[in-house]
Design a protein around this motif. Structure first.
Motif, mmCIF file in Angstrom:
data_model
loop_
_atom_site.group_PDB
_atom_site.id
_atom_site.type_symbol
_atom_site.label_atom_id
_atom_site.label_comp_id
_atom_site.label_asym_id
_atom_site.label_seq_id
_atom_site.Cartn_x
_atom_site.Cartn_y
_atom_site.Cartn_z
ATOM 1 N N MET A 68 0.806 -1.219 0.000
ATOM 2 C CA MET A 68 0.000 0.000 0.000
ATOM 3 C C MET A 68 0.838 1.269 0.000
ATOM 4 O O MET A 68 0.375 2.316 -0.460
ATOM 5 N N THR A 69 2.051 1.201 0.537
ATOM 6 C CA THR A 69 2.806 2.426 0.825
ATOM 7 C C THR A 69 3.876 2.708 -0.214
ATOM 8 O O THR A 69 4.180 1.891 -1.076
ATOM 9 N N GLN A 70 4.474 3.879 -0.079
ATOM 10 C CA GLN A 70 5.647 4.265 -0.853
ATOM 11 C C GLN A 70 6.527 5.118 0.051
ATOM 12 O O GLN A 70 6.062 5.626 1.080
ATOM 13 N N PRO A 71 7.815 5.272 -0.276
ATOM 14 C CA PRO A 71 8.667 6.134 0.548
ATOM 15 C C PRO A 71 8.067 7.526 0.692
ATOM 16 O O PRO A 71 7.531 8.094 -0.256
ATOM 17 N N GLY A 72 8.140 8.051 1.900
ATOM 18 C CA GLY A 72 7.564 9.356 2.189
ATOM 19 C C GLY A 72 6.238 9.291 2.919
ATOM 20 O O GLY A 72 5.773 10.302 3.448
ATOM 21 N N VAL A 73 5.592 8.111 2.951
ATOM 22 C CA VAL A 73 4.333 7.981 3.682
ATOM 23 C C VAL A 73 4.573 8.307 5.149
ATOM 24 O O VAL A 73 5.551 7.862 5.748
ATOM 25 N N HIS A 74 3.690 9.071 5.743
ATOM 26 C CA HIS A 74 3.878 9.541 7.114
ATOM 27 C C HIS A 74 3.491 8.471 8.123
ATOM 28 O O HIS A 74 2.513 7.744 7.950
ATOM 29 N N VAL A 75 4.248 8.411 9.206
ATOM 30 C CA VAL A 75 4.005 7.471 10.294
ATOM 31 C C VAL A 75 4.052 8.248 11.604
ATOM 32 O O VAL A 75 5.062 8.879 11.926
ATOM 33 N N VAL A 76 2.955 8.206 12.357
ATOM 34 C CA VAL A 76 2.872 8.874 13.654
ATOM 35 C C VAL A 76 2.825 7.796 14.730
ATOM 36 O O VAL A 76 2.013 6.869 14.653
ATOM 37 N N ILE A 77 3.699 7.903 15.714
ATOM 38 C CA ILE A 77 3.723 6.957 16.832
ATOM 39 C C ILE A 77 3.420 7.738 18.103
ATOM 40 O O ILE A 77 4.080 8.741 18.397
ATOM 41 N N ALA A 78 2.399 7.288 18.841
ATOM 42 C CA ALA A 78 1.968 8.006 20.039
ATOM 43 C C ALA A 78 1.515 7.012 21.091
ATOM 44 O O ALA A 78 1.266 5.842 20.795
ATOM 45 N N ASP A 79 1.410 7.492 22.327
ATOM 46 C CA ASP A 79 0.860 6.668 23.399
ATOM 47 C C ASP A 79 -0.562 6.265 23.063
ATOM 48 O O ASP A 79 -0.862 5.100 22.853
ATOM 49 N N ALA A 80 -1.448 7.236 23.047
ATOM 50 C CA ALA A 80 -2.858 6.997 22.755
ATOM 51 C C ALA A 80 -3.091 7.077 21.254
ATOM 52 O O ALA A 80 -2.340 7.735 20.530
ATOM 53 N N ALA A 81 -4.133 6.407 20.811
ATOM 54 C CA ALA A 81 -4.499 6.497 19.403
ATOM 55 C C ALA A 81 -5.002 7.899 19.094
ATOM 56 O O ALA A 81 -5.765 8.485 19.862
ATOM 57 N N VAL A 82 -4.565 8.473 17.996
ATOM 58 C CA VAL A 82 -5.004 9.796 17.572
ATOM 59 C C VAL A 82 -5.614 9.678 16.183
ATOM 60 O O VAL A 82 -5.218 8.817 15.389
ATOM 61 N N VAL A 83 -6.578 10.540 15.908
ATOM 62 C CA VAL A 83 -7.311 10.488 14.651
ATOM 63 C C VAL A 83 -7.093 11.781 13.876
ATOM 64 O O VAL A 83 -7.360 12.862 14.410
ATOM 65 N N PRO A 84 -6.640 11.730 12.623
ATOM 66 C CA PRO A 84 -6.576 12.948 11.814
ATOM 67 C C PRO A 84 -7.979 13.526 11.638
ATOM 68 O O PRO A 84 -8.932 12.795 11.388
ATOM 69 N N GLN A 85 -8.097 14.842 11.772
ATOM 70 C CA GLN A 85 -9.385 15.515 11.648
ATOM 71 C C GLN A 85 -9.297 16.619 10.595
ATOM 72 O O GLN A 85 -8.266 17.281 10.453
#
Length: 421
Positions: free
Chosen positions: A129-146
């Motif tokens: 599904m991905t390609q280089p440059g795809v963003h990855v966010v790592i956090a404690d709690a799950a966060v949702v893009p709004q």
């Protein structure tokens, strides 16, 4: 509003794809890893398109948290840190050894040496599904893009028309005088020799997404400005490279002596910056910076202004979708991450409060406080394309950002390795 939990994701199966791989523009996908849920979700905008259980770093080898992007992909990879261990469908997040990869051991608890382990079937699907440059966010709690709309966010410039329009050209009839006749009238343009030459053919537009960082100015930016301004004032600093070499240190001392400034508050402080800018007739020194990368390479760096600098900005991440150059519109999605702002960082940047960097509207408040010069805005918007990102952070360009990376923002350190994994 951006930090709410993903309450519905827990209802999905441990590994699920909600639509076929490749059904959307890979540039706009965003991966979110929640360490307290041990879960990975793939978003297209604010829609979950895939989810899986994962296993992140265990105690002593915890996975760093923050904003990353896929730097490199390799189907068959072996770690040169941990006994040549296999890491199939590896997607690298840092050059120091953190990656997403397949594993035969993906328990429902942290168990890795810092990487994000995924089940075999999902690791393969995610790789597709991905390609280089795809963003990855790592956090404690799950966060949702709004979804978010704000005047500070960038929008694409509508295409400009080069050369004279037909309606702008002076026309002349073939018969002198005012003509009123029923038969057709021959109309000719002025001599083409009087027209400007046609513009050269434009090079193909680079559609690689931009990585934009707006942050507080760091020591290197301030030193580079001082070097340029002091040289203009007759104090030799050597090359304006942003480093405090012997020539620069001596130039600062000479300037202080010439202006009867006491050597207090460290070699470079707000008093020195203000004095040098004033002596050079440049007004107040800027306190912010905007940096832009494209295809993992720096393309632009300029000053920006942060209002209420005593207040922390926080860490906010935005991605651009549906970039329409014809209408000059883009749909942005954003999220806010919690972070640890050290006492040293607060002192260095003069931050005395973190009140406005918290709460559901923290991202909008941060955007309200940022001003980007109009000419720099136009340059960014001319390059804007789908999948472009904007990070707002107090902490500047971190040590993980380097050659062959987008801007990597660490909100909480984990078990960052010291070698390439």
């Amino acid at each position: 509003m951006f930090s709410r939990l993903v309450l519905g994701i827990g209802l999905l199966s441990a590994t699920a794809l909600t639509h076929p791989a490749g059904a959307t523009d890979a540039r706009v996908l965003q991966i979110v890893v929640s360490t307290n849920r041990q879960q990975l979700s793939v978003y297209d905008g604010d829609t979950v398109v895939a989810t899986s259980k994962v296993s992140t770093g265990k105690s002593g080898h915890s996975t760093p948290m923050g904003i990353f992007s896929v730097l490199e992909k390799e189907i068959y990879h072996r770690s040169n840190i941990y006994s040549n261990s296999p890491m199939p469908f590896m997607q690298r997040l840092t050059w120091s050894g953190i990656a997403l990869h397949e594993s035969n051991s993906v328990p429902n608890y942290p168990a890795s040496h810092g990487c994000v382990r995924m089940p075999k079937a999902f690791a393969k699907k995610l790789y597709e599904m991905t390609q280089p440059g795809v963003h990855v966010v790592i956090a404690d709690a799950a966060v949702v893009p709004q979804p978010i709309a704000h005047a500070t966010l960038f929008h694409p410039l509508a295409p400009s028309t080069h050369g004279p329009m037909f309606s702008d050209l002076e026309l002349r009839p073939t018969t002198p005088g005012f003509l009123v006749r029923s038969e057709p009238v021959e109309v000719a343009m002025n001599d083409t020799a009087a027209l400007p030459p046609p513009p050269p053919l434009a090079a193909p537009r680079n559609e690689a997404p931009l990585s934009i960082l707006i942050t507080r100015r760091g020591l290197r930016e301030n030193v580079r400005d001082l070097q340029q301004l002091l040289s203009g004032l007759g104090f030799d600093t050597g090359t304006a490279d942003g480093y405090l070499g012997p020539a620069t240190v001596q130039a600062i001392r000479d300037f202080r002596s010439a202006h009867a400034m006491p050597a207090t508050g460290g070699l470079i402080g707000p008093d020195l910056m203000k004095a040098v800018y004033a002596a050079a007739g440049k007004g107040e020194p800027p306190n912010g910076a905007i940096l832009v990368r494209q295809g993992f390479k720096p393309v632009l760096e300029a000053s920006a202004t942060i209002a209420e600098p005593q207040e922390a900005l926080g860490t906010h991440f935005f991605t651009a979708h549906e970039v329409d150059r014809t209408s000059g519109q883009a749909q942005w999605y954003g999220l806010t991450l919690e972070g640890d702002l050290s006492k040293e960082a607060k002192k260095r940047y003069g931050i005395t409060s973190e009140r406005v960097s918290e709460g559901f509207d923290a991202a909008e408040r941060a955007l309200d406080r940022i001003t980007v010069p109009d000419d720099i805005r136009r340059q960014v918007e001319d390059l804007l394309t789908a999948g472009s990102s904007l990070t707002i952070s107090d902490t500047g360009v971190g040590p993980e950002t380097g050659k062959g990376t987008d801007f990597i923002t660490i909100t909480r350190k984990g078990g960052l390795a010291t070698k390439k994994g």
